[in-house]
Design a protein around this motif. Sequence first.
Motif, PDB file in Angstrom:
ATOM      1  N   ARG A  91       0.829  -1.199   0.000  1.00  0.00           N
ATOM      2  CA  ARG A  91       0.000   0.000   0.000  1.00  0.00           C
ATOM      3  C   ARG A  91       0.867   1.254   0.000  1.00  0.00           C
ATOM      4  N   GLN A 273     -11.071  -9.864  -6.278  1.00  0.00           N
ATOM      5  CA  GLN A 273     -11.976  -8.735  -6.468  1.00  0.00           C
ATOM      6  C   GLN A 273     -12.619  -8.310  -5.148  1.00  0.00           C
ATOM      7  N   ARG A 274     -13.043  -9.280  -4.345  1.00  0.00           N
ATOM      8  CA  ARG A 274     -13.712  -8.961  -3.083  1.00  0.00           C
ATOM      9  C   ARG A 274     -12.766  -8.299  -2.082  1.00  0.00           C
ATOM     10  N   SER A 276     -10.066  -6.415  -2.782  1.00  0.00           N
ATOM     11  CA  SER A 276      -9.318  -5.259  -3.285  1.00  0.00           C
ATOM     12  C   SER A 276      -9.540  -4.007  -2.434  1.00  0.00           C
ATOM     13  N   THR A 277     -10.799  -3.721  -2.082  1.00  0.00           N
ATOM     14  CA  THR A 277     -11.086  -2.535  -1.267  1.00  0.00           C
ATOM     15  C   THR A 277     -10.533  -2.683   0.140  1.00  0.00           C
ATOM     16  N   SER A 278     -10.716  -3.852   0.733  1.00  0.00           N
ATOM     17  CA  SER A 278     -10.232  -4.091   2.087  1.00  0.00           C
ATOM     18  C   SER A 278      -8.715  -4.007   2.163  1.00  0.00           C
ATOM     19  N   ARG A 280      -6.798  -2.267   0.279  1.00  0.00           N
ATOM     20  CA  ARG A 280      -6.398  -0.877   0.078  1.00  0.00           C
ATOM     21  C   ARG A 280      -6.706  -0.010   1.295  1.00  0.00           C
ATOM     22  N   GLN A 281      -7.827  -0.238   1.945  1.00  0.00           N
ATOM     23  CA  GLN A 281      -8.251   0.628   3.045  1.00  0.00           C
ATOM     24  C   GLN A 281      -7.831   0.127   4.422  1.00  0.00           C
ATOM     25  N   THR A 286      -6.668  -6.746   7.339  1.00  0.00           N
ATOM     26  CA  THR A 286      -6.821  -7.784   6.320  1.00  0.00           C
ATOM     27  C   THR A 286      -5.635  -8.735   6.332  1.00  0.00           C
ATOM     28  N   SER A 452      -9.077  -1.782 -12.106  1.00  0.00           N
ATOM     29  CA  SER A 452      -8.640  -1.044 -10.913  1.00  0.00           C
ATOM     30  C   SER A 452      -7.611   0.025 -11.230  1.00  0.00           C
TER      31      SER A 452
END
Length: 456
Positions: A91, A273-274, A276-278, A280-281, A286, A452
């Motif tokens: 990140r 895909q599921r 990816s947001t977790s 990143r944030q 995670t 993305s």
Amino acid sequence: MSPDRRQESALIPGTLPSQRQLGDIARHFISLVIVGVLIGVACLPLNLVDRIQERLYVLLPTNAASPWTLPGVLVALAPLVVMPVLLLLQRGPWHEGAGSGIPSTMNGLKDPSLLPRAMAAPGTVQRGLLWSIATVAMFPLGREGPVVQFGAAVARACHRRFKGWLPSLTERQMVAIGGGAGLAGGFNTPLLGAVFMLEELTADYAIVTIWPALVISVAAAGLSNIGGQPMFGLGVLNIVTPEWEQLMMAIPVGLVAGVVGGLFNKGLVWLTQRLSTSVRQRPLRTGLYLGGGLSLLALMSWGTSTSDGESLVRQLIEQGMPNPVENESQWLTGFTSLWITVVRVIAPMLALSPGVPGGLIDPSLTFGAVLGYTVCAIAGYSGQLGIGLGLAAGLSGATQLPLVSIIFAWRLAGDQQLFAGVVLAAVLASYTGRLVCRDPVYHGLSKLKRQSAPRR
């Protein structure tokens, strides 16, 4: 006359090449060899890091003679600590190194404007470092992602620097050839480099790329062999089975491995895909969840879920199925085989889905080998026959690349005597895997990467 026309005229029947034409051909050949050697040199550090897993694997209790020890427990718990660190690095300062390396290479080949960023030295080095950390922590992932990236980046740099020495090849062709040669340098598989380029990276069956790819791949694999990579990386299958028996067992092995490979493909793309947001944030949280999952699987599978799987396949070839309980019954042996297959499918998905650099070739080969061993053992056939069929079928079911899978299995396990069965198992697995998941796994991951990518 252009260099291309001079080389073509030298190949026309009934004509003799001039001294200048011979010089051009020799210079072109030497240039290709040099590129291959440089790719082999770039892959050598990754090959050396990969061997660390073999030393750590012996600390794990994969059979009754080796109970859990403190070093083994520490090895099993390593992902719990290392995964959060990797996601934080991906990140932050090493964000360019996240991901396998193959999807970004494929996207660059489709859109050449993406190549400068995809092949940039900082991201390439970061990907190698991230993969090395994960490998030392015994993550269940392979190395084809980084070696393909390294090979493509080196080939592109050579083409840009010495374009006059490689006049007949475009930048895109050199990147594709270099990506395939990276596999040759990483696994000492010379023919695989050209086949992977043709079957996965370009789908361009042109003589202008085939023979340069073969020369570069042979040079890269030759350096890999000098560096200690064995001719048959997993061993040699000492079995000769009649072709009709091979074909008979190839049907169930191919179908089962195709279903499992397709589910692995679909699950990996879906989970990527599921998450990816977790990722990143909330990379720390995670990472703890995923690392904890990998450690738990390692403890529950006596360590067989760890590493790229090569040590487990060698153990299968040399000793048979790992037995965590002495004198266990036949049904318990079958349950053990099934459980090891399950963890060898789930663990690589947990390791690869958050974008940790690596590959799925070794994991696919491994669960395919365990599946094949189990199916043949149930049917009363030699487990080594199942390993030979399963290696190709597992990889083909996951990647939908039957030619790549056949050549890879032959080179790693020396099972050319199982020609008929391996071919049928790989083809059946590829078709079955496609029925389960339409997109080949690297194409699915490359689509996610394009989606993305930041909009301009």
